[in-house]
Every structure is written in structure tokens, then in C-alpha cells.
Design a protein around this motif. Structure first.
Motif, PDB file in Angstrom:
ATOM      1  N   GLN A 134     -14.457  13.030   5.066  1.00 14.68           N
ATOM      2  CA  GLN A 134     -15.173  11.346   4.994  1.00 14.68           C
ATOM      3  C   GLN A 134     -13.736  10.351   5.027  1.00 14.68           C
ATOM      4  N   ASN A 135     -12.684  10.755   3.768  1.00 16.01           N
ATOM      5  CA  ASN A 135     -11.307  10.364   3.656  1.00 16.01           C
ATOM      6  C   ASN A 135     -10.697  10.064   5.220  1.00 16.01           C
ATOM      7  N   GLN A 136     -10.364  11.125   5.763  1.00 20.24           N
ATOM      8  CA  GLN A 136      -9.708  10.797   7.096  1.00 20.24           C
ATOM      9  C   GLN A 136     -10.405  10.217   7.921  1.00 20.24           C
ATOM     10  N   PHE A 137     -12.001  10.314   8.334  1.00 23.14           N
ATOM     11  CA  PHE A 137     -12.651   9.401   8.787  1.00 23.14           C
ATOM     12  C   PHE A 137     -12.697   7.997   8.646  1.00 23.14           C
ATOM     13  N   ILE A 138     -12.741   7.658   7.303  1.00 27.98           N
ATOM     14  CA  ILE A 138     -12.321   6.391   6.908  1.00 27.98           C
ATOM     15  C   ILE A 138     -10.752   6.121   6.925  1.00 27.98           C
ATOM     16  N   HIS A 139      -9.465   6.543   6.854  1.00 23.04           N
ATOM     17  CA  HIS A 139      -8.500   6.052   7.289  1.00 23.04           C
ATOM     18  C   HIS A 139      -8.223   6.018   8.361  1.00 23.04           C
ATOM     19  N   PHE A 140      -8.606   7.144   9.692  1.00 23.71           N
ATOM     20  CA  PHE A 140      -8.550   7.136  10.909  1.00 23.71           C
ATOM     21  C   PHE A 140      -9.267   5.788  11.555  1.00 23.71           C
ATOM     22  N   PHE A 141     -10.541   5.535  11.174  1.00 24.57           N
ATOM     23  CA  PHE A 141     -11.263   3.863  11.445  1.00 24.57           C
ATOM     24  C   PHE A 141     -10.079   3.441  11.078  1.00 24.57           C
ATOM     25  N   LYS A 142      -9.816   2.507  10.050  1.00 28.01           N
ATOM     26  CA  LYS A 142      -9.113   1.294   9.181  1.00 28.01           C
ATOM     27  C   LYS A 142      -8.219   1.206  10.408  1.00 28.01           C
ATOM     28  N   ASN A 143      -7.256   2.381  10.475  1.00 27.88           N
ATOM     29  CA  ASN A 143      -6.776   2.059  11.107  1.00 27.88           C
ATOM     30  C   ASN A 143      -6.283   2.029  13.124  1.00 27.88           C
ATOM     31  N   ILE A 144      -7.355   2.076  13.005  1.00 27.52           N
ATOM     32  CA  ILE A 144      -8.098   1.744  14.628  1.00 27.52           C
ATOM     33  C   ILE A 144      -8.767   0.177  14.642  1.00 27.52           C
ATOM     34  N   ALA A 145      -8.833  -0.365  13.374  1.00 30.82           N
ATOM     35  CA  ALA A 145      -9.587  -1.632  12.801  1.00 30.82           C
ATOM     36  C   ALA A 145      -7.892  -2.479  13.060  1.00 30.82           C
ATOM     37  N   MET A 146      -7.710  -1.912  12.417  1.00 31.09           N
ATOM     38  CA  MET A 146      -5.961  -2.681  12.059  1.00 31.09           C
ATOM     39  C   MET A 146      -5.530  -3.053  13.508  1.00 31.09           C
ATOM     40  N   ALA A 147      -4.994  -1.690  14.182  1.00 34.75           N
ATOM     41  CA  ALA A 147      -4.571  -1.995  15.352  1.00 34.75           C
ATOM     42  C   ALA A 147      -5.627  -3.395  16.655  1.00 34.75           C
ATOM     43  N   GLY A 148      -6.771  -3.563  16.459  1.00 35.95           N
ATOM     44  CA  GLY A 148      -7.878  -4.203  17.028  1.00 35.95           C
ATOM     45  C   GLY A 148      -7.225  -5.803  16.466  1.00 35.95           C
ATOM     46  N   GLY A 149      -7.206  -5.748  15.004  1.00 38.92           N
ATOM     47  CA  GLY A 149      -6.588  -7.395  14.658  1.00 38.92           C
ATOM     48  C   GLY A 149      -5.300  -7.422  15.463  1.00 38.92           C
ATOM     49  N   LEU A 150      -4.929  -6.446  15.497  1.00 41.32           N
ATOM     50  CA  LEU A 150      -3.426  -6.823  15.813  1.00 41.32           C
ATOM     51  C   LEU A 150      -3.418  -6.296  17.337  1.00 41.32           C
ATOM     52  N   LEU A 151      -4.155  -6.550  18.027  1.00 41.44           N
ATOM     53  CA  LEU A 151      -4.259  -7.072  19.797  1.00 41.44           C
ATOM     54  C   LEU A 151      -5.352  -8.324  19.780  1.00 41.44           C
ATOM     55  N   GLN A 152      -6.018  -8.709  19.048  1.00 46.52           N
ATOM     56  CA  GLN A 152      -6.005 -10.181  18.685  1.00 46.52           C
ATOM     57  C   GLN A 152      -4.675 -10.879  18.340  1.00 46.52           C
ATOM     58  N   VAL A 153      -3.857 -10.885  17.823  1.00 45.48           N
ATOM     59  CA  VAL A 153      -3.240 -11.226  17.499  1.00 45.48           C
ATOM     60  C   VAL A 153      -1.954 -11.521  19.049  1.00 45.48           C
ATOM     61  N   VAL A 154      -2.089  -9.817  19.595  1.00 48.08           N
ATOM     62  CA  VAL A 154      -1.009 -10.229  20.560  1.00 48.08           C
ATOM     63  C   VAL A 154      -2.094 -11.012  21.829  1.00 48.08           C
ATOM     64  N   ALA A 155      -2.935 -10.997  22.022  1.00 51.37           N
ATOM     65  CA  ALA A 155      -4.394 -11.316  22.842  1.00 51.37           C
ATOM     66  C   ALA A 155      -4.268 -13.525  22.536  1.00 51.37           C
ATOM     67  N   PHE A 156      -3.834 -13.854  21.213  1.00 49.77           N
ATOM     68  CA  PHE A 156      -3.573 -15.518  21.009  1.00 49.77           C
ATOM     69  C   PHE A 156      -2.547 -15.607  21.108  1.00 49.77           C
ATOM     70  N   GLY A 157      -1.340 -15.019  20.028  1.00 51.70           N
ATOM     71  CA  GLY A 157      -0.428 -15.218  19.820  1.00 51.70           C
ATOM     72  C   GLY A 157      -0.337 -15.706  18.497  1.00 51.70           C
ATOM     73  N   ALA A 158       0.814 -16.540  17.261  1.00 44.48           N
ATOM     74  CA  ALA A 158       0.900 -15.969  16.169  1.00 44.48           C
ATOM     75  C   ALA A 158      -0.113 -17.758  15.774  1.00 44.48           C
ATOM     76  N   GLY A 159      -0.349 -18.421  16.347  1.00 47.97           N
ATOM     77  CA  GLY A 159      -1.077 -20.410  15.951  1.00 47.97           C
ATOM     78  C   GLY A 159       0.222 -21.267  15.411  1.00 47.97           C
ATOM     79  N   SER A 160      -0.342 -21.974  15.181  1.00 46.58           N
ATOM     80  CA  SER A 160       0.394 -23.193  14.836  1.00 46.58           C
ATOM     81  C   SER A 160       1.803 -23.104  13.928  1.00 46.58           C
TER      82      SER A 160
END
Length: 137
Positions: free
Chosen positions: A95-121
Motif C-alpha cells: 500500500q505504501n508503494q502504491f501511494i508513492h507510485f500514484f503520487k509520482n504519477i500525479a506530480m507528473a500530471g501537474g508538471l505536464l500542465q505546466v508544460v502545456a500552459f507555461g509559467a504564467g505572468s
């Protein structure tokens, strides 16, 4: 420009970067332990892995906060997050590894939002782009 549109991307970058900075600092203060962990999962050149991880997490985290080369930095950090999930948190029956795995995947998703929309003003990228616009006008 409304304040939420102006400040939200900066806040998002700071919040995403926080976990990388903390993790990178931990690796910097205990490189042998990190190298041992890397070696334990069977990856080659564990000390090179430590250096790469520290650079991605500390330098990448600081660049992400500053908003410099943000799309490229966020992409590198997203790839790093998915690789870390795949190599270090792949025992999904734990369960701990499961949580960490999906935490990393969620962080990647957030970072891909930054890739898509940039840094902002509120970013170095925005300042540099505004100077380019003024210079070419």
C-alpha cells in the motif's frame, strides 16, 4: 489581469517544487543512503544516479519556482517522476508503494500542465518574453 490568474501559476509552481526541493536536500545530505537505494533496485552507476536526482530535484525545483525555461524543466521533472515511480515504487501490492507510485504519477500530471500552459505572468520566462516582444516591436 485578475490576481487569481496572475498568482495561481506561481503558487502552483511553488507547491509542486516543494516536494522536489525537500527530496533533493535529503539526497544531498545522505548521498550514500540514496546510492544504496538506487543500487538495491538494480540500477547501474548509483552515484551518477544520485547526482542526476539531486540536479533534477534541487536545480529543477528552483528553476520551476523562478519560472525559467519552465516548460523544458517541467518536462524533465515529469519524466523523472514517472521513472522514479516505475523503478522505485513499482510494488503495487504494498500500500505504501502504491501511494508513492500514484503520487509520482500525479506530480507528473501537474508538471505536464505546466508544460502545456507555461509559467504564467510572474516568471522569468514572462519577463524574457516581454523583453523580446519590446525588442522586436
Amino acid at each position: 489581469m485578475s490576481s487569481d490568474v496572475r498568482y495561481t501559476p506561481l503558487l502552483g509552481r511553488v507547491l509542486i517544487a516543494a516536494i522536489f526541493l525537500l527530496s533533493g536536500f535529503g539526497k544531498l545530505t545522505a548521498p550514500a543512503a540514496t546510492a544504496g537505494y538506487i543500487a538495491a533496485v538494480g540500477l547501474p552507476l548509483p552515484y551518477l544516479g544520485v547526482i542526476i536526482a539531486i540536479l533534477v530535484e534541487l536545480v529543477g525545483g528552483l528553476l520551476l519556482i523562478a519560472g525559467y525555461q519552465t516548460r523544458l524543466v517541467a518536462l524533465a521533472m515529469a519524466v523523472f517522476s514517472v521513472a522514479a515511480a516505475a523503478f522505485f515504487h513499482n510494488n503495487l501490492a504494498d500500500q505504501n508503494q502504491f501511494i508513492h507510485f500514484f503520487k509520482n504519477i500525479a506530480m507528473a500530471g501537474g508538471l505536464l500542465q505546466v508544460v502545456a500552459f507555461g509559467a504564467g505572468s510572474l516568471s522569468v520566462d514572462a519577463i524574457l518574453n516581454s523583453r523580446k516582444t519590446v525588442a522586436t516591436a
